[in-house]
Design a protein around this motif. Structure first.
Motif, PDB file in Angstrom:
ATOM      1  N   ILE A 185     -56.639  -9.196 -74.387  1.00 45.26           N
ATOM      2  CA  ILE A 185     -56.290 -10.421 -73.662  1.00 45.26           C
ATOM      3  C   ILE A 185     -55.377 -11.304 -74.517  1.00 45.26           C
ATOM      4  O   ILE A 185     -54.404 -11.867 -74.015  1.00 45.26           O
ATOM      5  CB  ILE A 185     -57.557 -11.182 -73.210  1.00 45.26           C
ATOM      6  N   ASP A 186     -55.669 -11.394 -75.820  1.00 49.45           N
ATOM      7  CA  ASP A 186     -54.808 -12.170 -76.719  1.00 49.45           C
ATOM      8  C   ASP A 186     -53.386 -11.599 -76.741  1.00 49.45           C
ATOM      9  O   ASP A 186     -52.406 -12.352 -76.751  1.00 49.45           O
ATOM     10  CB  ASP A 186     -55.378 -12.195 -78.140  1.00 49.45           C
ATOM     11  N   ALA A 187     -53.276 -10.272 -76.749  1.00 51.64           N
ATOM     12  CA  ALA A 187     -51.956  -9.637 -76.740  1.00 51.64           C
ATOM     13  C   ALA A 187     -51.204  -9.985 -75.455  1.00 51.64           C
ATOM     14  O   ALA A 187     -49.996 -10.267 -75.482  1.00 51.64           O
ATOM     15  CB  ALA A 187     -52.086  -8.123 -76.894  1.00 51.64           C
ATOM     16  N   ILE A 188     -51.916  -9.998 -74.336  1.00 51.06           N
ATOM     17  CA  ILE A 188     -51.283 -10.347 -73.057  1.00 51.06           C
ATOM     18  C   ILE A 188     -50.860 -11.809 -73.059  1.00 51.06           C
ATOM     19  O   ILE A 188     -49.762 -12.144 -72.611  1.00 51.06           O
ATOM     20  CB  ILE A 188     -52.227 -10.033 -71.875  1.00 51.06           C
ATOM     21  N   GLU A 189     -51.711 -12.680 -73.591  1.00 45.45           N
ATOM     22  CA  GLU A 189     -51.342 -14.102 -73.692  1.00 45.45           C
ATOM     23  C   GLU A 189     -50.078 -14.266 -74.535  1.00 45.45           C
ATOM     24  O   GLU A 189     -49.208 -15.082 -74.212  1.00 45.45           O
ATOM     25  CB  GLU A 189     -52.498 -14.933 -74.274  1.00 45.45           C
ATOM     26  N   ASN A 190     -49.947 -13.476 -75.602  1.00 45.66           N
ATOM     27  CA  ASN A 190     -48.727 -13.511 -76.420  1.00 45.66           C
ATOM     28  C   ASN A 190     -47.520 -13.037 -75.621  1.00 45.66           C
ATOM     29  O   ASN A 190     -46.434 -13.622 -75.720  1.00 45.66           O
ATOM     30  CB  ASN A 190     -48.894 -12.666 -77.685  1.00 45.66           C
ATOM     31  N   GLN A 191     -47.698 -11.967 -74.829  1.00 48.35           N
ATOM     32  CA  GLN A 191     -46.596 -11.492 -73.992  1.00 48.35           C
ATOM     33  C   GLN A 191     -46.166 -12.583 -73.018  1.00 48.35           C
ATOM     34  O   GLN A 191     -44.964 -12.785 -72.805  1.00 48.35           O
ATOM     35  CB  GLN A 191     -47.016 -10.251 -73.202  1.00 48.35           C
ATOM     36  N   LEU A 192     -47.127 -13.282 -72.450  1.00 44.84           N
ATOM     37  CA  LEU A 192     -46.811 -14.358 -71.502  1.00 44.84           C
ATOM     38  C   LEU A 192     -46.087 -15.507 -72.202  1.00 44.84           C
ATOM     39  O   LEU A 192     -45.090 -16.023 -71.683  1.00 44.84           O
ATOM     40  CB  LEU A 192     -48.088 -14.862 -70.827  1.00 44.84           C
ATOM     41  N   ALA A 193     -46.570 -15.898 -73.373  1.00 43.97           N
ATOM     42  CA  ALA A 193     -45.960 -17.010 -74.114  1.00 43.97           C
ATOM     43  C   ALA A 193     -44.529 -16.692 -74.534  1.00 43.97           C
ATOM     44  O   ALA A 193     -43.661 -17.569 -74.520  1.00 43.97           O
ATOM     45  CB  ALA A 193     -46.807 -17.353 -75.338  1.00 43.97           C
ATOM     46  N   GLU A 194     -44.289 -15.433 -74.899  1.00 45.69           N
ATOM     47  CA  GLU A 194     -42.958 -15.014 -75.363  1.00 45.69           C
ATOM     48  C   GLU A 194     -42.082 -14.486 -74.234  1.00 45.69           C
ATOM     49  O   GLU A 194     -40.913 -14.179 -74.457  1.00 45.69           O
ATOM     50  CB  GLU A 194     -43.116 -13.937 -76.440  1.00 45.69           C
ATOM     51  N   ASN A 195     -42.683 -14.362 -73.041  1.00 45.41           N
ATOM     52  CA  ASN A 195     -41.995 -13.774 -71.888  1.00 45.41           C
ATOM     53  C   ASN A 195     -41.382 -12.418 -72.240  1.00 45.41           C
ATOM     54  O   ASN A 195     -40.244 -12.115 -71.898  1.00 45.41           O
ATOM     55  CB  ASN A 195     -40.937 -14.720 -71.312  1.00 45.41           C
ATOM     56  N   ASN A 196     -42.195 -11.609 -72.931  1.00 44.03           N
ATOM     57  CA  ASN A 196     -41.737 -10.310 -73.392  1.00 44.03           C
ATOM     58  C   ASN A 196     -42.866  -9.294 -73.273  1.00 44.03           C
ATOM     59  O   ASN A 196     -43.832  -9.377 -74.026  1.00 44.03           O
ATOM     60  CB  ASN A 196     -41.268 -10.394 -74.832  1.00 44.03           C
ATOM     61  N   PRO A 197     -42.789  -8.385 -72.349  1.00 41.66           N
ATOM     62  CA  PRO A 197     -41.733  -8.240 -71.360  1.00 41.66           C
ATOM     63  C   PRO A 197     -41.949  -9.224 -70.198  1.00 41.66           C
ATOM     64  O   PRO A 197     -43.082  -9.608 -69.904  1.00 41.66           O
ATOM     65  CB  PRO A 197     -41.890  -6.794 -70.880  1.00 41.66           C
ATOM     66  N   PRO A 198     -40.880  -9.614 -69.541  1.00 45.34           N
ATOM     67  CA  PRO A 198     -40.999 -10.570 -68.435  1.00 45.34           C
ATOM     68  C   PRO A 198     -41.847 -10.042 -67.278  1.00 45.34           C
ATOM     69  O   PRO A 198     -42.408 -10.824 -66.512  1.00 45.34           O
ATOM     70  CB  PRO A 198     -39.559 -10.829 -68.007  1.00 45.34           C
ATOM     71  N   GLU A 199     -41.985  -8.737 -67.183  1.00 48.04           N
ATOM     72  CA  GLU A 199     -42.783  -8.143 -66.104  1.00 48.04           C
ATOM     73  C   GLU A 199     -44.260  -8.522 -66.203  1.00 48.04           C
ATOM     74  O   GLU A 199     -44.974  -8.509 -65.197  1.00 48.04           O
ATOM     75  CB  GLU A 199     -42.631  -6.615 -66.113  1.00 48.04           C
ATOM     76  N   THR A 200     -44.717  -8.890 -67.398  1.00 49.80           N
ATOM     77  CA  THR A 200     -46.116  -9.306 -67.538  1.00 49.80           C
ATOM     78  C   THR A 200     -46.352 -10.588 -66.742  1.00 49.80           C
ATOM     79  O   THR A 200     -47.297 -10.684 -65.960  1.00 49.80           O
ATOM     80  CB  THR A 200     -46.492  -9.497 -69.016  1.00 49.80           C
ATOM     81  N   LYS A 201     -45.484 -11.578 -66.914  1.00 48.22           N
ATOM     82  CA  LYS A 201     -45.614 -12.848 -66.171  1.00 48.22           C
ATOM     83  C   LYS A 201     -45.388 -12.614 -64.683  1.00 48.22           C
ATOM     84  O   LYS A 201     -46.107 -13.174 -63.845  1.00 48.22           O
ATOM     85  CB  LYS A 201     -44.612 -13.874 -66.699  1.00 48.22           C
ATOM     86  N   MET A 202     -44.413 -11.793 -64.351  1.00 46.37           N
ATOM     87  CA  MET A 202     -44.159 -11.491 -62.946  1.00 46.37           C
ATOM     88  C   MET A 202     -45.398 -10.867 -62.303  1.00 46.37           C
ATOM     89  O   MET A 202     -45.747 -11.189 -61.164  1.00 46.37           O
ATOM     90  CB  MET A 202     -42.954 -10.547 -62.827  1.00 46.37           C
ATOM     91  N   THR A 203     -46.064  -9.991 -63.040  1.00 51.99           N
ATOM     92  CA  THR A 203     -47.256  -9.337 -62.517  1.00 51.99           C
ATOM     93  C   THR A 203     -48.398 -10.336 -62.369  1.00 51.99           C
ATOM     94  O   THR A 203     -49.105 -10.326 -61.350  1.00 51.99           O
ATOM     95  CB  THR A 203     -47.681  -8.170 -63.435  1.00 51.99           C
ATOM     96  N   ASP A 245     -48.177 -13.558 -61.853  1.00 52.97           N
ATOM     97  CA  ASP A 245     -47.853 -14.401 -60.692  1.00 52.97           C
ATOM     98  C   ASP A 245     -48.070 -13.651 -59.380  1.00 52.97           C
ATOM     99  O   ASP A 245     -48.612 -14.195 -58.424  1.00 52.97           O
ATOM    100  CB  ASP A 245     -46.405 -14.888 -60.775  1.00 52.97           C
ATOM    101  N   ARG A 246     -47.653 -12.388 -59.352  1.00 52.23           N
ATOM    102  CA  ARG A 246     -47.790 -11.586 -58.125  1.00 52.23           C
ATOM    103  C   ARG A 246     -49.256 -11.374 -57.770  1.00 52.23           C
ATOM    104  O   ARG A 246     -49.661 -11.543 -56.615  1.00 52.23           O
ATOM    105  CB  ARG A 246     -47.082 -10.236 -58.303  1.00 52.23           C
ATOM    106  N   LEU A 247     -50.067 -11.025 -58.772  1.00 49.24           N
ATOM    107  CA  LEU A 247     -51.484 -10.780 -58.514  1.00 49.24           C
ATOM    108  C   LEU A 247     -52.200 -12.056 -58.067  1.00 49.24           C
ATOM    109  O   LEU A 247     -53.020 -12.032 -57.149  1.00 49.24           O
ATOM    110  CB  LEU A 247     -52.164 -10.188 -59.749  1.00 49.24           C
ATOM    111  N   MET A 248     -51.861 -13.170 -58.698  1.00 50.19           N
ATOM    112  CA  MET A 248     -52.469 -14.431 -58.287  1.00 50.19           C
ATOM    113  C   MET A 248     -52.004 -14.817 -56.887  1.00 50.19           C
ATOM    114  O   MET A 248     -52.778 -15.365 -56.101  1.00 50.19           O
ATOM    115  CB  MET A 248     -52.175 -15.518 -59.319  1.00 50.19           C
ATOM    116  N   GLY A 249     -50.768 -14.479 -56.551  1.00 40.00           N
ATOM    117  CA  GLY A 249     -50.258 -14.710 -55.204  1.00 40.00           C
ATOM    118  C   GLY A 249     -50.973 -13.875 -54.160  1.00 40.00           C
ATOM    119  O   GLY A 249     -51.018 -14.237 -52.980  1.00 40.00           O
ATOM    120  N   LEU A 250     -51.557 -12.758 -54.601  1.00 39.46           N
ATOM    121  CA  LEU A 250     -52.339 -11.901 -53.703  1.00 39.46           C
ATOM    122  C   LEU A 250     -53.781 -12.385 -53.576  1.00 39.46           C
ATOM    123  O   LEU A 250     -54.580 -11.778 -52.876  1.00 39.46           O
ATOM    124  CB  LEU A 250     -52.333 -10.453 -54.210  1.00 39.46           C
TER     125      LEU A 250
END
Length: 93
Positions: A21-39, A41-46
């Motif tokens: 989870i910490d690694a994912i939070e880092n991906q979100l903070a760095e927007n790397n890869p951007p697909e993590t944030k997109m995912t 947002d998409r899942l929460m939108g569902l």
């Protein structure tokens, strides 16, 4: 060699889960890869809660960790992104 996998009901499993989870939070903070944030947002939108969406993303990241630990392969961003895009279906690769 028999490797025991730590489940979420063990102390080691809980530590490993937090690290993912910490690694994912880092991906979100760095927007790397951007697909993590997109995912996320998409899942929460569902209708998924943030916590459940993060669990789904963790399953995709866990595939990469498993491959590295068990097969000595390196991080495969293409596979990770493919698995993110397939969520909430479980990653099988």
């Amino acid at each position: 060699m028999n490797k025991k996998i730590a489940g979420s009901d063990t102390k080691n499993g809980q530590i490993a889960g937090k690290a993912v989870i910490d690694a994912i939070e880092n991906q979100l903070a760095e927007n790397n890869p951007p697909e993590t944030k997109m995912t996320l947002d998409r899942l929460m939108g569902l209708g998924e809660s943030r916590e459940n969406a993060m669990r789904h993303i963790a399953s995709a990241l866990s595939v990469e960790i498993f491959e590295a630990l068990n097969n000595g392969s390196s991080y495969n961003e293409e596979r990770y992104i493919k698995n993110l895009q397939a969520l909430p279906e479980s990653p099988y690769e």
